[in-house]
Design a protein around this motif. Structure first.
Motif, PDB file in Angstrom:
ATOM      1  N   ALA A   1      -9.683  -0.601  -1.357  1.00 29.48           N
ATOM      2  CA  ALA A   1      -9.694  -1.615  -2.530  1.00 29.48           C
ATOM      3  C   ALA A   1      -9.851  -1.309  -2.998  1.00 29.48           C
TER       4      ALA A   1
ATOM      5  N   SER B   1     -10.886   5.067   3.562  1.00 31.32           N
ATOM      6  CA  SER B   1      -9.986   4.110   2.413  1.00 31.32           C
ATOM      7  C   SER B   1     -10.587   2.763   1.552  1.00 31.32           C
TER       8      SER B   1
ATOM      9  N   GLN C   1      -8.231   6.242  -2.032  1.00 32.54           N
ATOM     10  CA  GLN C   1      -8.736   7.657  -0.212  1.00 32.54           C
ATOM     11  C   GLN C   1      -9.035   8.961  -0.168  1.00 32.54           C
TER      12      GLN C   1
ATOM     13  N   TYR D   1      -5.581   1.905  -5.079  1.00 30.64           N
ATOM     14  CA  TYR D   1      -6.067   2.002  -3.532  1.00 30.64           C
ATOM     15  C   TYR D   1      -7.088   3.952  -3.407  1.00 30.64           C
TER      16      TYR D   1
ATOM     17  N   LYS E   1       0.876  -1.417   0.026  1.00 26.27           N
ATOM     18  CA  LYS E   1       0.012   0.082   0.059  1.00 26.27           C
ATOM     19  C   LYS E   1       1.171   1.458   0.098  1.00 26.27           C
TER      20      LYS E   1
ATOM     21  N   TRP F   1     -11.392  -0.345   3.808  1.00 25.36           N
ATOM     22  CA  TRP F   1      -9.589  -1.149   3.799  1.00 25.36           C
ATOM     23  C   TRP F   1      -9.980  -2.342   5.048  1.00 25.36           C
TER      24      TRP F   1
ATOM     25  N   GLY G   1      -4.854   4.406   4.541  1.00 23.80           N
ATOM     26  CA  GLY G   1      -5.491   3.618   5.301  1.00 23.80           C
ATOM     27  C   GLY G   1      -4.713   4.007   7.167  1.00 23.80           C
TER      28      GLY G   1
ATOM     29  N   THR H   1     -10.683  -5.233   3.919  1.00 24.46           N
ATOM     30  CA  THR H   1      -9.273  -5.453   3.120  1.00 24.46           C
ATOM     31  C   THR H   1      -8.051  -6.603   3.987  1.00 24.46           C
TER      32      THR H   1
END
Length: 184
Positions: free
Chosen positions: A107, A105, A141, A139, A92, A169, A97, A172
């Motif tokens: 994924a 955040s 955010q 990624y 990352k 996130w 995150g 994940t």
């Protein structure tokens, strides 16, 4: 035996493509997978198999519309070995995150599309959104206080969006934890 994360795209979203988790687990067990578990009702499965990821993907994509009433154009399957999920977390961007009170955040997992191609549909708003390409993932955010100004939602109408499935996130990280515990 390999521990896999299976992400089902397009199920249990907005009342469409309803797939209850208990019947899903039973279906996967009937297909011969072991240690099958699910995490929240948005299509996150951990399982163990000696089959290759591509074979698992094909088998699940074939079995789902036979077992459930689905708009199959929305549904897609991504199968990641535990080690691949570990790489997503380990690689990352710096700081991504790390501040959940400030940033939301996500994924954005990529299904049969590469990161450079997927990045073309993102149009981050300066000061609100940031996106970074990764291996098999984007990624994303956004500043929580400015979420209504985010442009992330603009990707939904693009053809490339059918090749993406988004997980927060936090989800994940929880999935990686579950996959690692399932690996022993």
């Amino acid at each position: 035996m390999t521990t896999y994360l299976v992400l089902l795209r397009g199920i249990n979203v907005g009342g469409r493509n309803k797939v209850p988790m208990a019947p899903l687990r039973r279906l996967l067990e009937e297909l011969g997978y072991s240690n099958v578990s699910t995490y929240i009702a948005s299509g996150n499965v951990i399982l163990t198999s000696d089959r290759a990821a591509g074979e698992i993907k094909r088998q699940i994509e074939d079995a789902l519309p036979k077992a459930f009433v689905l708009d199959s154009e929305l549904v897609a399957v991504l199968v990641l070995a535990r080690e691949e999920l570990r790489r997503v977390v380990d690689h990352k961007p710096d700081g991504f995150g790390d501040h959940p009170g400030t940033y939301h955040s996500d994924a954005v997992f990529l299904i049969d599309i590469d990161a450079p191609t997927a990045m073309k549909v993102f149009d981050p708003r300066p000061g609100v959104d940031e996106v970074w390409p990764g291996e098999g993932v984007i990624y994303s955010q956004r500043l929580s206080a400015e979420r209504t100004k985010s442009r992330l939602g603009k990707i939904v109408g693009t053809p490339a969006y059918k090749s993406m499935t988004i997980r927060s996130w936090a989800t994940t990280l929880a999935l990686l934890d579950l996959a690692e515990r399932a690996s022993g």
